[in-house]
Design a protein around this motif. Structure first.
Motif, short mmCIF file in Angstrom:
data_model
loop_
_atom_site.label_atom_id
_atom_site.label_comp_id
_atom_site.label_asym_id
_atom_site.label_seq_id
_atom_site.Cartn_x
_atom_site.Cartn_y
_atom_site.Cartn_z
N SER A 112 -17.01 -19.31 -17.38
CA SER A 112 -17.94 -20.33 -17.85
C SER A 112 -19.37 -19.87 -17.61
O SER A 112 -19.63 -19.10 -16.69
CB SER A 112 -17.69 -21.66 -17.13
N ILE A 113 -20.30 -20.39 -18.42
CA ILE A 113 -21.70 -20.05 -18.20
C ILE A 113 -22.38 -21.04 -17.27
O ILE A 113 -23.54 -20.85 -16.90
CB ILE A 113 -22.49 -19.98 -19.52
N GLY A 114 -21.67 -22.10 -16.90
CA GLY A 114 -22.27 -23.10 -16.03
C GLY A 114 -21.57 -23.21 -14.69
O GLY A 114 -20.38 -22.92 -14.57
N HIS A 115 -22.30 -23.63 -13.68
CA HIS A 115 -21.76 -23.85 -12.33
C HIS A 115 -21.07 -22.60 -11.79
O HIS A 115 -20.02 -22.69 -11.15
CB HIS A 115 -20.77 -25.02 -12.34
N ARG A 116 -21.66 -21.43 -12.03
CA ARG A 116 -21.00 -20.20 -11.61
C ARG A 116 -20.95 -20.07 -10.09
O ARG A 116 -19.98 -19.56 -9.54
CB ARG A 116 -21.72 -18.98 -12.21
N ILE A 117 -21.98 -20.52 -9.42
CA ILE A 117 -21.97 -20.42 -7.95
C ILE A 117 -20.86 -21.29 -7.38
O ILE A 117 -20.10 -20.86 -6.51
CB ILE A 117 -23.34 -20.83 -7.38
N ARG A 118 -20.75 -22.51 -7.87
CA ARG A 118 -19.70 -23.40 -7.39
C ARG A 118 -18.32 -22.85 -7.74
O ARG A 118 -17.39 -22.87 -6.90
CB ARG A 118 -19.87 -24.79 -8.00
N ARG A 119 -18.16 -22.37 -8.96
CA ARG A 119 -16.86 -21.84 -9.38
C ARG A 119 -16.49 -20.61 -8.56
O ARG A 119 -15.32 -20.40 -8.23
CB ARG A 119 -16.89 -21.50 -10.87
N THR A 120 -17.48 -19.77 -8.25
CA THR A 120 -17.19 -18.59 -7.43
C THR A 120 -16.74 -18.99 -6.04
O THR A 120 -15.83 -18.38 -5.46
CB THR A 120 -18.44 -17.70 -7.36
N ALA A 121 -17.37 -20.02 -5.49
CA ALA A 121 -16.94 -20.52 -4.18
C ALA A 121 -15.49 -21.00 -4.23
O ALA A 121 -14.70 -20.75 -3.31
CB ALA A 121 -17.86 -21.64 -3.72
N TYR A 122 -15.13 -21.67 -5.32
CA TYR A 122 -13.75 -22.12 -5.48
C TYR A 122 -12.80 -20.93 -5.61
O TYR A 122 -11.67 -20.96 -5.09
CB TYR A 122 -13.62 -23.02 -6.71
N VAL A 123 -13.23 -19.90 -6.33
CA VAL A 123 -12.39 -18.72 -6.48
C VAL A 123 -12.10 -18.08 -5.12
O VAL A 123 -10.95 -17.76 -4.79
CB VAL A 123 -13.06 -17.70 -7.43
N ILE A 124 -13.15 -17.88 -4.34
CA ILE A 124 -12.97 -17.26 -3.02
C ILE A 124 -12.11 -18.14 -2.11
O ILE A 124 -11.22 -17.66 -1.40
CB ILE A 124 -14.34 -16.99 -2.38
N ALA A 125 -12.36 -19.46 -2.17
CA ALA A 125 -11.53 -20.37 -1.37
C ALA A 125 -10.08 -20.34 -1.83
O ALA A 125 -9.15 -20.38 -1.01
CB ALA A 125 -12.09 -21.79 -1.47
N GLY A 126 -9.88 -20.24 -3.15
CA GLY A 126 -8.52 -20.18 -3.68
C GLY A 126 -7.78 -18.93 -3.23
O GLY A 126 -6.60 -18.98 -2.89
N ILE A 127 -8.47 -17.80 -3.24
CA ILE A 127 -7.87 -16.56 -2.76
C ILE A 127 -7.49 -16.69 -1.29
O ILE A 127 -6.39 -16.28 -0.87
CB ILE A 127 -8.84 -15.38 -2.97
#
Length: 411
Positions: A112-127
């Motif tokens: 997505s082009i929006g909320h990339r910082i938040r989405r990245t935090a979710y990705v790292i938390a998911g991993i």
């Protein structure tokens, strides 16, 4: 839910060229901007302006490049991020197989082009959650094809209790599956997987927001243009429905207005806000983006109001209430103002622009229609048109205090 073909294809009079602008701007400005005196049938000005918005010839090579420019930027960002993530993970952190770092970097950019910082935090938390849960279950119950399914199911269930974010759930499931499948062959997967996730996420954010960021104003304009064109088209169709007293067309207009999606514009605004906050290249455009956020917010509110407006008009048609020509004129002027509203979102233009004159005329015609004597639904529609006109004027930078001065200003 996708737009219907009718909603997706702009009607004649509201088509824009590939740069996002409506056609024949100069002629429309001359037609609507220079002659601002109200006539008895002042709606003819706006109707003529609508007719003046025609198609701009065949596409050129420049137009094609403009069309593919956003996709090209994402492709370049993904390539640079993948290479950089590999270098950081392999050469700086000495991971012998840094496969996951480039994958996470690319998914961060492409998601997505929006909320990339938040989405990245979710990705790292998911991993992290996926790795921890899978590691524990592998130790407790071992491995195998049934175990793999059980581990992924348990990991996703636990992740769903924490957050319903799609990127978070995907990374939990993916990480759990990788650990469950490869754990028997390798005893040291958890830490590298977690480090790769952090490296890939951080690199993806840095590349997309700092090194090669999108042009925030260009992307917002590109997202707003089609939405405004669709809204303008449907408002013009509503005017046609009133003029012909066609309740069936009015119902179709309501359905098309309900089908208009706003998520692309909202996501683009969020992404643009991240860029002007993080990227030094675009810090100077913060103020201009604030104008776009203010204007786009008011136009989204106008879109929301257009749906009850359509219902009011349909009710007035069905119950054969009086529907004077002034009401039709107000809808046509409103449609023109909407079709070009984004021209003034980010600029401090001349005191009164053609778009603002059209919005003033829409309010003036609605007020005149009220004075002729409308039924309950018709009077409601006229009031809704006046409020929508105020939204357009405020979106384009005109301050009104009080708003009811609109009919006087239009004369």
């Amino acid at each position: 839910m996708r737009l219907s073909d009718k909603a997706m294809s702009p009607a004649p009079g509201f088509e824009r060229d590939r740069s996002g602008k409506s056609g024949r701007v100069d002629s429309v400005g001359e037609h609507l901007g220079l002659d601002i005196r109200m006539k008895e049938r002042g709606g003819e000005h706006c109707e003529g302006a609508l007719a003046a918005l025609g198609r701009q010839g065949s596409e050129t090579i420049v137009n094609h490049l403009r069309k593919v420019r956003p996709n090209l930027l994402v492709a370049v960002q993904a390539g640079v991020a993948a290479a950089l993530a590999w270098v950081v993970a392999a050469d700086l952190l000495h991971n012998p197989q840094p496969v996951f770092a480039p994958a996470i970097a690319v998914s961060t950019i492409a998601s997505s082009i929006g909320h990339r910082i938040r989405r990245t935090a979710y990705v790292i938390a998911g991993i992290t959650v996926g790795v921890v849960v899978a590691d524990l279950l592998v130790v407790l119950i071992g491995s195998g094809f049934l175990t793999i399914g059980l581990i992924v199911a348990v990991a996703i269930f636990l992740a769903g209790r924490l957050s319903g974010e799609g990127g978070f759930l995907a990374q939990v499931g993916g990480s759990a599956m990788v650990i469950a499948v490869l754990a028997p062959a390798s005893t040291d997967l958890a830490a590298p997987r977690l480090v790769d996730g952090m490296v890939g996420g951080v690199v993806g954010v840095v590349v997309s927001l700092v090194v090669l960021p999108m042009n925030p104003i260009y992307r917002v304009r590109r997202a707003a243009g089609p939405l405004l064109s669709q809204l303008a088209e449907h408002l013009a169709e509503a005017g046609d429905a009133v003029a012909s007293r066609d309740a069936t067309l009015a119902k179709q207009v309501i359905d098309r207005l309900r089908a208009v999606r706003t998520d692309e514009l909202e996501t683009t605004l969020a992404g643009a806000a991240e860029v002007v906050t993080v990227s030094p290249l675009y810090w100077r455009e913060r103020r201009e983006l604030q104008g776009w956020q203010h204007g786009a917010g008011l136009m989204l509110r106008t879109l929301e109001m257009s749906r009850p407006l359509g219902m009011s008009l349909r009710t007035a048609i069905r119950y054969q209430e009086p529907l004077p020509n002034r009401l039709v004129d107000s809808l046509r002027c409103l449609a023109f103002a909407v079709s070009r509203a984004d021209d003034g979102f980010s600029s401090q233009a001349e005191p009164v622009t053609p778009v603002q004159r059209a919005a003033m005329r829409a309010a003036s015609h609605a007020e005149a229609a009220l004075k002729t004597g409308l039924g309950t639904a018709g009077a409601t529609a006229a009031g809704q048109i006046k409020v929508m006109s105020v939204n357009i004027l405020r979106a384009t930078g005109l301050s009104l205090d009080p708003p009811m001065r609109l009919p006087l200003m239009a004369n």
